[in-house]
Design a protein around this motif. Structure first.
Motif, PDB file in Angstrom:
ATOM      1  N   GLN A  30       0.832  -1.195   0.000  1.00 49.59           N
ATOM      2  CA  GLN A  30       0.000   0.000   0.000  1.00 49.59           C
ATOM      3  C   GLN A  30       0.872   1.254   0.000  1.00 49.59           C
ATOM      4  O   GLN A  30       2.020   1.222   0.433  1.00 49.59           O
ATOM      5  N   ARG A  65      -4.476   6.164   7.602  1.00 46.98           N
ATOM      6  CA  ARG A  65      -5.408   5.454   6.736  1.00 46.98           C
ATOM      7  C   ARG A  65      -6.500   4.794   7.554  1.00 46.98           C
ATOM      8  O   ARG A  65      -6.330   4.556   8.771  1.00 46.98           O
ATOM      9  N   PRO A  72      -7.838   5.997  -0.270  1.00 45.90           N
ATOM     10  CA  PRO A  72      -6.422   6.361  -0.249  1.00 45.90           C
ATOM     11  C   PRO A  72      -6.054   7.067   1.061  1.00 45.90           C
ATOM     12  O   PRO A  72      -6.869   7.828   1.603  1.00 45.90           O
ATOM     13  N   PRO A  73      -4.874   6.806   1.578  1.00 45.40           N
ATOM     14  CA  PRO A  73      -4.478   7.394   2.863  1.00 45.40           C
ATOM     15  C   PRO A  73      -4.149   8.882   2.742  1.00 45.40           C
ATOM     16  O   PRO A  73      -4.104   9.444   1.649  1.00 45.40           O
ATOM     17  N   GLU A 105      -4.778   4.153  -3.367  1.00 47.79           N
ATOM     18  CA  GLU A 105      -4.406   3.373  -2.183  1.00 47.79           C
ATOM     19  C   GLU A 105      -3.135   2.578  -2.426  1.00 47.79           C
ATOM     20  O   GLU A 105      -2.363   2.318  -1.501  1.00 47.79           O
ATOM     21  N   TYR A 106      -2.906   2.213  -3.684  1.00 43.17           N
ATOM     22  CA  TYR A 106      -1.734   1.426  -4.058  1.00 43.17           C
ATOM     23  C   TYR A 106      -0.918   2.189  -5.096  1.00 43.17           C
ATOM     24  O   TYR A 106      -1.436   3.069  -5.792  1.00 43.17           O
ATOM     25  N   CYS A 113       3.580   6.602  -5.666  1.00 41.26           N
ATOM     26  CA  CYS A 113       2.395   7.083  -4.970  1.00 41.26           C
ATOM     27  C   CYS A 113       2.419   8.605  -5.002  1.00 41.26           C
ATOM     28  O   CYS A 113       3.437   9.219  -4.676  1.00 41.26           O
TER      29      CYS A 113
END
Length: 235
Positions: A30, A65, A72-73, A105-106, A113
């Motif tokens: 993640q 998160r 998504p964090p 999120e990934y 990211c």
């Protein structure tokens, strides 16, 4: 009965051998970032004056998160110059941290990211010599999300203001933040810090720099900073 027992043992072994041969895919990590202090190297893009003198500094980072939500964090950054004066700003609307959301999120297909924009971190501190105001505005964060570099290398653009002066920088961060100094005993018997780039790669209790990272010692701050542009590893 013997045949049955042989099958019972052969099936698991066959599955293990098949997984080993085929290389079962691991789930993608993640989006995250090293929790704690990062050493950030700056390259000036625009600006002159007092705000255009940054070379490197420590920036705290943390990800938040909601587990299992698929959302998504969020990323929080806290520069050390603001953290050192936290609580001294009389304006309650100012924050020493910047907050932004990851777009996914990934990691994307290229293993990155992205956090497009973070809120402004601002602080105004008054002293006998006058009032000083600092402002950090981060944008375009690209955090490496590959398994070998999970949130430990990143780039961004920083717009930094100090009073009426504003400058923009390319920022390159690496986790964790380590000082390239070692302690020796001075002539007066008191400990003194001696600059030593070798310290960047020395194993230590707790957090150590990844030995696969190309690291250099910033001369003005004695911070171990990343050499080159992420993603970068020593061949």
């Amino acid at each position: 009965m013997k045949t049955h027992r042989a099958l019972v043992w052969m099936v698991p072994l066959g599955c293990a051998a098949w997984l080993g041969a085929c290389g079962a895919e691991q789930p993608a990590p993640q989006c995250t970032v090293g929790r704690g202090d990062h050493a950030v190297r700056y390259t000036l893009k625009t600006g002159t004056g007092a705000c255009a003198l940054k070379t490197a500094e420590i920036v705290g980072a943390q990800v938040f998160r909601e587990p299992g939500s698929g959302i998504p964090p969020s990323l929080v950054l806290k520069p050390k110059p603001l953290a050192d004066n936290e609580g001294k700003d009389a304006n309650p609307s100012h924050s020493v941290t910047s907050l932004g959301n990851f777009t996914t999120e990934y990691p994307t297909d290229d293993g990155v990211c992205v956090v497009p924009e973070l809120s402004e971190a601002r602080q105004t501190v008054s002293s006998e010599s006058g009032t000083t105001e600092w402002s950090y505005r981060w944008s375009g964060l690209r955090i490496q999300g590959q398994a070998a570099i999970p949130g430990t290398q990143w780039t961004a653009e920083l717009t930094y203001s100090e009073g009426d002066c504003t400058a923009t920088y390319e920022a390159v961060g690496v986790f964790p933040a380590i000082l390239c100094v070692r302690q020796e005993t001075g002539a007066d018997g008191k400990p003194v810090n001696v600059r030593d780039p070798r310290v960047c790669k020395q194993p230590r209790p707790g957090l150590s720099m990844d030995p696969a990272f190309p690291i250099t010692c910033d001369e003005s701050t004695n911070l171990c900073v990343l050499e080159g542009q992420p993603p970068v590893l020593i061949p």
